[in-house]
Design a protein around this motif. Structure first.
Motif, PDB file in Angstrom:
ATOM      1  N   GLY A  34      16.604  12.915 -15.224  1.00 33.38           N
ATOM      2  CA  GLY A  34      16.585  13.058 -13.776  1.00 33.38           C
ATOM      3  C   GLY A  34      15.512  13.983 -13.243  1.00 33.38           C
ATOM      4  O   GLY A  34      15.611  14.468 -12.115  1.00 33.38           O
ATOM      5  N   LEU A  35      14.450  14.230 -14.031  1.00 31.14           N
ATOM      6  CA  LEU A  35      13.403  15.164 -13.618  1.00 31.14           C
ATOM      7  C   LEU A  35      12.209  14.481 -12.966  1.00 31.14           C
ATOM      8  O   LEU A  35      11.348  15.161 -12.408  1.00 31.14           O
ATOM      9  CB  LEU A  35      12.910  15.961 -14.835  1.00 31.14           C
ATOM     10  CG  LEU A  35      13.956  16.795 -15.579  1.00 31.14           C
ATOM     11  CD1 LEU A  35      13.332  17.454 -16.798  1.00 31.14           C
ATOM     12  CD2 LEU A  35      14.562  17.834 -14.662  1.00 31.14           C
ATOM     13  N   CYS A  36      12.135  13.150 -13.047  1.00 38.57           N
ATOM     14  CA  CYS A  36      10.937  12.456 -12.561  1.00 38.57           C
ATOM     15  C   CYS A  36      10.967  12.243 -11.052  1.00 38.57           C
ATOM     16  O   CYS A  36      12.024  11.989 -10.465  1.00 38.57           O
ATOM     17  CB  CYS A  36      10.800  11.099 -13.260  1.00 38.57           C
ATOM     18  SG  CYS A  36      10.276  11.242 -14.983  1.00 38.57           S
ATOM     19  N   ASP A  37       9.774  12.312 -10.462  1.00 37.66           N
ATOM     20  CA  ASP A  37       9.587  12.030  -9.042  1.00 37.66           C
ATOM     21  C   ASP A  37       8.313  11.222  -8.873  1.00 37.66           C
ATOM     22  O   ASP A  37       7.334  11.409  -9.611  1.00 37.66           O
ATOM     23  CB  ASP A  37       9.461  13.321  -8.234  1.00 37.66           C
ATOM     24  CG  ASP A  37      10.740  14.137  -8.253  1.00 37.66           C
ATOM     25  OD1 ASP A  37      11.715  13.705  -7.617  1.00 37.66           O
ATOM     26  OD2 ASP A  37      10.750  15.204  -8.894  1.00 37.66           O
ATOM     27  N   ALA A  38       8.322  10.318  -7.891  1.00 35.83           N
ATOM     28  CA  ALA A  38       7.105   9.606  -7.538  1.00 35.83           C
ATOM     29  C   ALA A  38       6.132  10.562  -6.868  1.00 35.83           C
ATOM     30  O   ALA A  38       6.535  11.585  -6.301  1.00 35.83           O
ATOM     31  CB  ALA A  38       7.435   8.442  -6.604  1.00 35.83           C
ATOM     32  N   ASN A  39       4.856  10.260  -6.955  1.00 38.97           N
ATOM     33  CA  ASN A  39       3.879  10.971  -6.142  1.00 38.97           C
ATOM     34  C   ASN A  39       3.989  10.384  -4.741  1.00 38.97           C
ATOM     35  O   ASN A  39       3.638   9.224  -4.519  1.00 38.97           O
ATOM     36  CB  ASN A  39       2.472  10.780  -6.694  1.00 38.97           C
ATOM     37  CG  ASN A  39       2.254  11.489  -8.021  1.00 38.97           C
ATOM     38  OD1 ASN A  39       3.148  12.177  -8.515  1.00 38.97           O
ATOM     39  ND2 ASN A  39       1.094  11.317  -8.611  1.00 38.97           N
ATOM     40  N   ARG A  45      14.620  12.141  -6.430  1.00 37.85           N
ATOM     41  CA  ARG A  45      14.212  11.701  -7.760  1.00 37.85           C
ATOM     42  C   ARG A  45      13.630  10.300  -7.698  1.00 37.85           C
ATOM     43  O   ARG A  45      13.793   9.574  -6.717  1.00 37.85           O
ATOM     44  CB  ARG A  45      15.404  11.728  -8.723  1.00 37.85           C
ATOM     45  CG  ARG A  45      16.545  10.796  -8.338  1.00 37.85           C
ATOM     46  CD  ARG A  45      17.777  11.037  -9.192  1.00 37.85           C
ATOM     47  NE  ARG A  45      18.887  10.177  -8.820  1.00 37.85           N
ATOM     48  CZ  ARG A  45      19.195   9.035  -9.444  1.00 37.85           C
ATOM     49  NH1 ARG A  45      18.463   8.637 -10.468  1.00 37.85           N
ATOM     50  NH2 ARG A  45      20.230   8.306  -9.046  1.00 37.85           N
ATOM     51  N   LEU A  46      12.932   9.938  -8.781  1.00 37.82           N
ATOM     52  CA  LEU A  46      12.394   8.599  -8.922  1.00 37.82           C
ATOM     53  C   LEU A  46      13.538   7.628  -9.203  1.00 37.82           C
ATOM     54  O   LEU A  46      14.424   7.906 -10.015  1.00 37.82           O
ATOM     55  CB  LEU A  46      11.391   8.561 -10.073  1.00 37.82           C
ATOM     56  CG  LEU A  46      10.743   7.208 -10.374  1.00 37.82           C
ATOM     57  CD1 LEU A  46       9.708   6.871  -9.300  1.00 37.82           C
ATOM     58  CD2 LEU A  46      10.085   7.224 -11.748  1.00 37.82           C
ATOM     59  N   GLY A  53      11.553   3.438  -6.081  1.00 32.80           N
ATOM     60  CA  GLY A  53      11.732   4.259  -4.894  1.00 32.80           C
ATOM     61  C   GLY A  53      11.776   5.733  -5.200  1.00 32.80           C
ATOM     62  O   GLY A  53      11.734   6.154  -6.361  1.00 32.80           O
ATOM     63  N   GLN A  54      11.865   6.506  -4.147  1.00 27.89           N
ATOM     64  CA  GLN A  54      11.974   7.960  -4.222  1.00 27.89           C
ATOM     65  C   GLN A  54      12.964   8.419  -3.178  1.00 27.89           C
ATOM     66  O   GLN A  54      12.835   8.104  -1.996  1.00 27.89           O
ATOM     67  CB  GLN A  54      10.620   8.632  -3.979  1.00 27.89           C
ATOM     68  CG  GLN A  54      10.660  10.139  -3.878  1.00 27.89           C
ATOM     69  CD  GLN A  54      10.948  10.822  -5.210  1.00 27.89           C
ATOM     70  OE1 GLN A  54      10.512  10.358  -6.265  1.00 27.89           O
ATOM     71  NE2 GLN A  54      11.680  11.917  -5.176  1.00 27.89           N
ATOM     72  N   VAL A  65       3.354   2.497  -9.422  1.00 24.28           N
ATOM     73  CA  VAL A  65       3.567   3.757  -8.709  1.00 24.28           C
ATOM     74  C   VAL A  65       3.298   4.913  -9.660  1.00 24.28           C
ATOM     75  O   VAL A  65       3.785   4.933 -10.787  1.00 24.28           O
ATOM     76  CB  VAL A  65       5.012   3.832  -8.168  1.00 24.28           C
ATOM     77  CG1 VAL A  65       5.294   5.221  -7.583  1.00 24.28           C
ATOM     78  CG2 VAL A  65       5.237   2.768  -7.110  1.00 24.28           C
ATOM     79  N   ARG A  66       2.554   5.862  -9.214  1.00 23.86           N
ATOM     80  CA  ARG A  66       2.273   7.059 -10.015  1.00 23.86           C
ATOM     81  C   ARG A  66       3.452   8.024  -9.905  1.00 23.86           C
ATOM     82  O   ARG A  66       4.038   8.201  -8.835  1.00 23.86           O
ATOM     83  CB  ARG A  66       1.013   7.739  -9.504  1.00 23.86           C
ATOM     84  CG  ARG A  66      -0.206   6.838  -9.505  1.00 23.86           C
ATOM     85  CD  ARG A  66      -1.162   7.154 -10.596  1.00 23.86           C
ATOM     86  NE  ARG A  66      -1.836   8.432 -10.385  1.00 23.86           N
ATOM     87  CZ  ARG A  66      -2.732   8.940 -11.239  1.00 23.86           C
ATOM     88  NH1 ARG A  66      -3.017   8.317 -12.356  1.00 23.86           N
ATOM     89  NH2 ARG A  66      -3.321  10.086 -10.986  1.00 23.86           N
TER      90      ARG A  66
END
Length: 218
Positions: free
Chosen positions: A166-171, A149-150, A43-44, A132-133
């Motif tokens: 904690g820096l990642c996010d989904a497109n 965040r992702l 999720g995002q 998920v990218r």
């Protein structure tokens, strides 16, 4: 004179009550992918913009050649998978060829939410075919989307230092409608029309007062 005042008032009222327009907000900062079935749900979390959510989409990639079970989309209140499920939809992804990258959008039919509140959109599936990218890279140091965040059901490897930090996010992307005329800030062109309308009303009132004074002098 009365017609002029009425026209100016209508112009001002029409400008102030113009309906809010739908807008799409897109966040695409990575070319990496993570399997939905292997670490799902995925999720995002995001901050809502406006008060009506029309659709939400993830950028997906086919990572295995076979299997295409339905996707389950869930929108949670708050950050994470433990909040109240506000919407649950089962969808079928297209049967794309291996390594195909595509956007999968979910029609939410105009879901009423709270402007600025944090929500979480999540995908789950039984197939290992889809991923998920997301981004940034393994050692990325920039958080492209600070409001969320992702999120994954199973922790990603500790070697992925950008995500463990904690820096990642989904497109992802979503389409929403704003709060409407109440509390809305007019565009610069609207301000010009408002100023013109008020000026016309003031001019008409000054002329009316001047005419009344002239009649009294006669």
């Amino acid at each position: 004179m009365k017609r002029m005042m009425m026209a100016a008032a209508l112009a001002v009222a029409g400008t102030a009550s113009a309906p809010a327009q739908a807008a799409t907000y897109s966040y695409d900062d990575g070319a990496r992918s993570v399997g939905i079935a292997g670490t799902g749900p995925i999720g995002q979390s995001f901050a809502m913009i406006g008060t009506t959510l029309s659709s939400f989409g993830f950028e997906l990639q086919t990572v295995n050649p076979t299997g295409n079970d339905p996707l389950s989309f869930t929108l949670y209140d708050g950050e994470g998978f433990g909040g109240i499920a506000l919407k649950q939809i089962s969808i079928s992804a297209p049967d794309n060829a291996l390594r195909t990258v595509f956007w999968q959008d979910v029609d939410l039919g105009g879901l009423s939410l709270t402007d600025g509140r944090i929500y979480t959109a999540a995908l789950g599936t039984g197939t290992t075919r889809l991923a998920v990218r997301y981004g940034p890279g393994t050692t990325g140091t920039v958080d492209a989307y600070a409001d969320g965040r992702l999120l994954t059901g199973t922790a990603l490897p500790t070697s992925n230092r950008s995500c463990t930090a904690g820096l990642c996010d989904a497109n992802f992307r979503f389409t929403s409608t704003g709060t409407g005329p109440i509390g809305a800030v007019p565009e610069p062109a609207s301000w010009a029309l408002l100023t013109l309308g008020f000026g016309a009303i003031g001019h008409a009132l000054r002329r009316a007062r001047g005419t009344r004074r002239a009649r009294r002098l006669v």
